[in-house]
Motif scaffolding. Sequence first.
Motif, PDB file in Angstrom:
ATOM      1  N   HIS A   1       0.805  -1.354  -0.181  1.00  0.00           N
ATOM      2  CA  HIS A   1      -0.441   0.127   0.206  1.00  0.00           C
ATOM      3  C   HIS A   1       0.214   1.024   0.111  1.00  0.00           C
ATOM      4  CE1 HIS A   1      -4.220  -1.620   0.418  1.00  0.00           C
ATOM      5  NE2 HIS A   1      -3.422  -3.101   1.462  1.00  0.00           N
ATOM      6  N   GLY A   2       2.160   0.807  -0.143  1.00  0.00           N
ATOM      7  CA  GLY A   2       3.282   1.961  -0.485  1.00  0.00           C
ATOM      8  C   GLY A   2       3.457   3.141   1.336  1.00  0.00           C
ATOM      9  N   LEU A   3       3.630   1.652   1.584  1.00  0.00           N
ATOM     10  CA  LEU A   3       3.442   2.522   3.411  1.00  0.00           C
ATOM     11  C   LEU A   3       4.552   1.855   4.225  1.00  0.00           C
ATOM     12  CD1 LEU A   3      -0.045   2.356   4.008  1.00  0.00           C
ATOM     13  CD2 LEU A   3       0.796   4.213   3.778  1.00  0.00           C
ATOM     14  N   SER A   4       4.952   3.238   5.486  1.00  0.00           N
ATOM     15  CA  SER A   4       6.035   2.295   6.211  1.00  0.00           C
ATOM     16  C   SER A   4       5.444   2.215   6.978  1.00  0.00           C
ATOM     17  CB  SER A   4       7.593   2.726   5.819  1.00  0.00           C
ATOM     18  OG  SER A   4       7.189   4.138   6.098  1.00  0.00           O
ATOM     19  N   ILE A   5       6.482   1.058   8.281  1.00  0.00           N
ATOM     20  CA  ILE A   5       5.598   1.079   9.669  1.00  0.00           C
ATOM     21  C   ILE A   5       7.472   1.687  10.864  1.00  0.00           C
ATOM     22  CG2 ILE A   5       5.041  -0.626  11.438  1.00  0.00           C
ATOM     23  CD1 ILE A   5       3.815  -2.241   9.591  1.00  0.00           C
ATOM     24  N   TYR A   6       6.331   2.534  10.751  1.00  0.00           N
ATOM     25  CA  TYR A   6       7.758   3.235  12.178  1.00  0.00           C
ATOM     26  C   TYR A   6       7.958   2.207  13.095  1.00  0.00           C
ATOM     27  CZ  TYR A   6       8.813   6.879  16.618  1.00  0.00           C
ATOM     28  OH  TYR A   6       9.192   7.179  17.084  1.00  0.00           O
ATOM     29  N   SER A   7       7.358   1.781  14.371  1.00  0.00           N
ATOM     30  CA  SER A   7       6.839   0.835  14.904  1.00  0.00           C
ATOM     31  C   SER A   7       6.334  -0.119  15.059  1.00  0.00           C
ATOM     32  CB  SER A   7       7.997   1.697  16.631  1.00  0.00           C
ATOM     33  OG  SER A   7       7.886   1.051  17.300  1.00  0.00           O
ATOM     34  N   ILE A   8       6.768  -1.198  15.730  1.00  0.00           N
ATOM     35  CA  ILE A   8       5.706  -2.177  16.247  1.00  0.00           C
ATOM     36  C   ILE A   8       6.323  -3.214  18.432  1.00  0.00           C
ATOM     37  CG2 ILE A   8       4.196  -4.639  16.286  1.00  0.00           C
ATOM     38  CD1 ILE A   8       5.971  -4.272  13.369  1.00  0.00           C
ATOM     39  N   LEU A   9       5.188  -2.857  19.192  1.00  0.00           N
ATOM     40  CA  LEU A   9       5.339  -3.079  20.117  1.00  0.00           C
ATOM     41  C   LEU A   9       4.895  -4.150  20.678  1.00  0.00           C
ATOM     42  CD1 LEU A   9       5.240   0.691  21.676  1.00  0.00           C
ATOM     43  CD2 LEU A   9       7.158  -0.707  21.027  1.00  0.00           C
ATOM     44  N   GLN A  10       4.681  -4.969  21.364  1.00  0.00           N
ATOM     45  CA  GLN A  10       3.790  -6.303  22.020  1.00  0.00           C
ATOM     46  C   GLN A  10       3.339  -5.538  23.219  1.00  0.00           C
ATOM     47  OE1 GLN A  10       6.377  -9.433  22.423  1.00  0.00           O
ATOM     48  NE2 GLN A  10       5.081 -11.259  22.440  1.00  0.00           N
ATOM     49  N   ARG A  11       3.660  -5.148  23.550  1.00  0.00           N
ATOM     50  CA  ARG A  11       2.960  -4.847  25.106  1.00  0.00           C
ATOM     51  C   ARG A  11       3.998  -3.473  25.316  1.00  0.00           C
ATOM     52  NH1 ARG A  11       4.519  -8.258  29.458  1.00  0.00           N
ATOM     53  NH2 ARG A  11       3.866  -7.398  31.020  1.00  0.00           N
ATOM     54  N   PRO A  12       3.147  -2.609  24.979  1.00  0.00           N
ATOM     55  CA  PRO A  12       2.896  -0.522  25.155  1.00  0.00           C
ATOM     56  C   PRO A  12       3.102  -0.452  26.678  1.00  0.00           C
ATOM     57  CG  PRO A  12       1.281  -1.556  25.215  1.00  0.00           C
ATOM     58  CD  PRO A  12       1.300  -2.414  24.973  1.00  0.00           C
ATOM     59  N   ILE A  13       3.380  -1.182  27.844  1.00  0.00           N
ATOM     60  CA  ILE A  13       3.072  -0.966  29.053  1.00  0.00           C
ATOM     61  C   ILE A  13       4.837  -0.497  29.631  1.00  0.00           C
ATOM     62  CG2 ILE A  13       3.787  -3.279  30.966  1.00  0.00           C
ATOM     63  CD1 ILE A  13       0.483   0.026  31.462  1.00  0.00           C
ATOM     64  N   GLN A  14       5.720  -0.793  29.175  1.00  0.00           N
ATOM     65  CA  GLN A  14       6.639   0.043  30.349  1.00  0.00           C
ATOM     66  C   GLN A  14       7.047   1.384  29.248  1.00  0.00           C
ATOM     67  OE1 GLN A  14       9.200  -1.543  31.326  1.00  0.00           O
ATOM     68  NE2 GLN A  14       9.550   0.916  31.483  1.00  0.00           N
ATOM     69  N   ARG A  15       6.642   1.452  27.525  1.00  0.00           N
ATOM     70  CA  ARG A  15       6.681   2.586  27.152  1.00  0.00           C
ATOM     71  C   ARG A  15       5.667   3.752  28.278  1.00  0.00           C
ATOM     72  NH1 ARG A  15      10.217   4.811  22.827  1.00  0.00           N
ATOM     73  NH2 ARG A  15       8.418   5.444  21.784  1.00  0.00           N
ATOM     74  N   LEU A  16       4.083   2.715  28.387  1.00  0.00           N
ATOM     75  CA  LEU A  16       3.037   4.207  28.892  1.00  0.00           C
ATOM     76  C   LEU A  16       3.677   4.765  30.482  1.00  0.00           C
ATOM     77  CD1 LEU A  16       0.117   2.035  28.270  1.00  0.00           C
ATOM     78  CD2 LEU A  16       0.311   4.967  27.406  1.00  0.00           C
ATOM     79  N   ALA A  17       4.343   3.975  31.006  1.00  0.00           N
ATOM     80  CA  ALA A  17       5.081   4.118  32.049  1.00  0.00           C
ATOM     81  C   ALA A  17       5.886   5.436  31.891  1.00  0.00           C
ATOM     82  CB  ALA A  17       5.479   3.363  32.410  1.00  0.00           C
ATOM     83  N   GLU A  18       6.979   5.200  30.899  1.00  0.00           N
ATOM     84  CA  GLU A  18       7.280   6.372  30.490  1.00  0.00           C
ATOM     85  C   GLU A  18       7.547   7.235  30.541  1.00  0.00           C
ATOM     86  OE1 GLU A  18      10.216   4.251  27.488  1.00  0.00           O
ATOM     87  OE2 GLU A  18      11.488   3.038  28.719  1.00  0.00           O
ATOM     88  N   TYR A  19       6.110   7.609  29.739  1.00  0.00           N
ATOM     89  CA  TYR A  19       5.742   8.564  28.631  1.00  0.00           C
ATOM     90  C   TYR A  19       4.930   9.116  30.326  1.00  0.00           C
ATOM     91  CZ  TYR A  19       1.232  11.607  27.253  1.00  0.00           C
ATOM     92  OH  TYR A  19       0.343  11.966  26.846  1.00  0.00           O
ATOM     93  N   HIS A  20       4.255   8.741  31.350  1.00  0.00           N
ATOM     94  CA  HIS A  20       3.518   9.393  32.472  1.00  0.00           C
ATOM     95  C   HIS A  20       4.631   9.688  33.545  1.00  0.00           C
ATOM     96  CE1 HIS A  20      -0.577   8.930  31.934  1.00  0.00           C
ATOM     97  NE2 HIS A  20      -0.617   7.770  31.015  1.00  0.00           N
ATOM     98  N   ASN A  21       5.723   9.056  33.500  1.00  0.00           N
ATOM     99  CA  ASN A  21       6.927   9.801  34.129  1.00  0.00           C
ATOM    100  C   ASN A  21       7.395  10.543  33.551  1.00  0.00           C
ATOM    101  OD1 ASN A  21       7.721   8.064  36.255  1.00  0.00           O
ATOM    102  ND2 ASN A  21       7.943   6.371  34.932  1.00  0.00           N
ATOM    103  N   GLU A  22       7.630  10.756  32.594  1.00  0.00           N
ATOM    104  CA  GLU A  22       8.310  12.050  31.539  1.00  0.00           C
ATOM    105  C   GLU A  22       7.554  13.027  31.571  1.00  0.00           C
ATOM    106  OE1 GLU A  22       8.719  10.740  27.551  1.00  0.00           O
ATOM    107  OE2 GLU A  22      10.627   9.599  28.061  1.00  0.00           O
ATOM    108  N   ILE A  23       5.674  13.056  31.050  1.00  0.00           N
ATOM    109  CA  ILE A  23       5.009  14.670  31.811  1.00  0.00           C
ATOM    110  C   ILE A  23       5.303  14.581  32.703  1.00  0.00           C
ATOM    111  CG2 ILE A  23       2.241  14.279  31.550  1.00  0.00           C
ATOM    112  CD1 ILE A  23       3.979  14.238  29.191  1.00  0.00           C
ATOM    113  N   LYS A  24       4.965  14.320  33.740  1.00  0.00           N
ATOM    114  CA  LYS A  24       5.145  14.657  35.234  1.00  0.00           C
ATOM    115  C   LYS A  24       6.484  15.267  35.615  1.00  0.00           C
ATOM    116  CE  LYS A  24       2.029  11.536  37.646  1.00  0.00           C
ATOM    117  NZ  LYS A  24       0.934  11.860  38.464  1.00  0.00           N
ATOM    118  N   LYS A  25       7.519  14.824  34.815  1.00  0.00           N
ATOM    119  CA  LYS A  25       8.793  16.128  35.233  1.00  0.00           C
ATOM    120  C   LYS A  25       8.703  17.436  34.120  1.00  0.00           C
ATOM    121  CE  LYS A  25      11.072  11.886  36.017  1.00  0.00           C
ATOM    122  NZ  LYS A  25      12.297  11.123  35.679  1.00  0.00           N
ATOM    123  N   LEU A  26       7.871  17.532  33.558  1.00  0.00           N
ATOM    124  CA  LEU A  26       7.737  18.916  32.616  1.00  0.00           C
ATOM    125  C   LEU A  26       6.814  19.841  33.493  1.00  0.00           C
ATOM    126  CD1 LEU A  26       6.292  17.032  29.258  1.00  0.00           C
ATOM    127  CD2 LEU A  26       7.976  17.808  29.635  1.00  0.00           C
TER     128      LEU A  26
END
Length: 282
Positions: free
Chosen positions: A257-282
């Motif tokens: 379809h002329g598309l490229s995939i940026y990333s594939i995560l099996q389990r997003p929970i670790q990255r979600l934890a990182e996201y909220h930790n980073e947001i709280k520090k802003l």
Amino acid sequence: MFLIADCGATKCDWAASDGNNTNIFSGNGFNPVHTGVEAMEKAVSQAAAGNVDPGTIDEIFFYGAGCIGGDASDKVQGVLAKIFPSAKIDTYSDLVGAGRALFKTDNGIAAILGTGCNSGVYVDGNITEHIPPMGYILGDEGSGASIGKRLVNAIYKREIPDTYRQMFERECMIGYDDVIYGVYRSETPAQFLASLVPFICDHIGDNIFRNLVLTEFDLFFNRNIIRLNRPKNFGIGFVGSIAYNFADILKDAARFHGLSIYSILQRPIQRLAEYHNEIKKL
């Protein structure tokens, strides 16, 4: 301390964090649209037991299938408030969770391929547009449930040689009557259909099964990605076990379809934890 949940129909991953240390654990999943309050309470209580002290949680970020507001989100709020009485609770769709895990504070196209499917445009921490997946009966193209449905149709509608039916029934230890019961009489038909996917994983070297998965992914891109009003410079990211386990086939379908995939995560929970930790520090 805050608690994050990434809850699908089959499994729910949890992360408890104090800003410095994060404890990740798992439990049974649920979709509040279809699951009763008692079953939800049982799933949350069992996951929390031995992993987190409910009295120490002051904030919860719950990302879940079916949490798009209304009664479903209210049910989740009520269950969590009962088990974590001191916590401020925010609920979001699993698609918002996928976007935050994949892109954090960047933008892109977030997609889910697990028991079900979903996709949408992720901008500034939220989904700005999406095409409804419509569930395993009307949609969910490319999902575990839809792949399982295509598999049993191919087997019992004699689209593939009968030797494959014999192999399927022997290895999965089920027959036609079991399939009918699992789909039409069990409480979790989508999960039942998705539970058949490991059989395909075991035989993915056979072109019959590879093409079956490829057909589902082609439908997913046609119906859930191509029709999005999406900026052309946005990357496409995936979360979920189906995307992860069939990554090579998914990438082939994307290229078609002329598309490229940026990333594939099996389990997003670790990255979600990182996201909220980073947001709280802003």
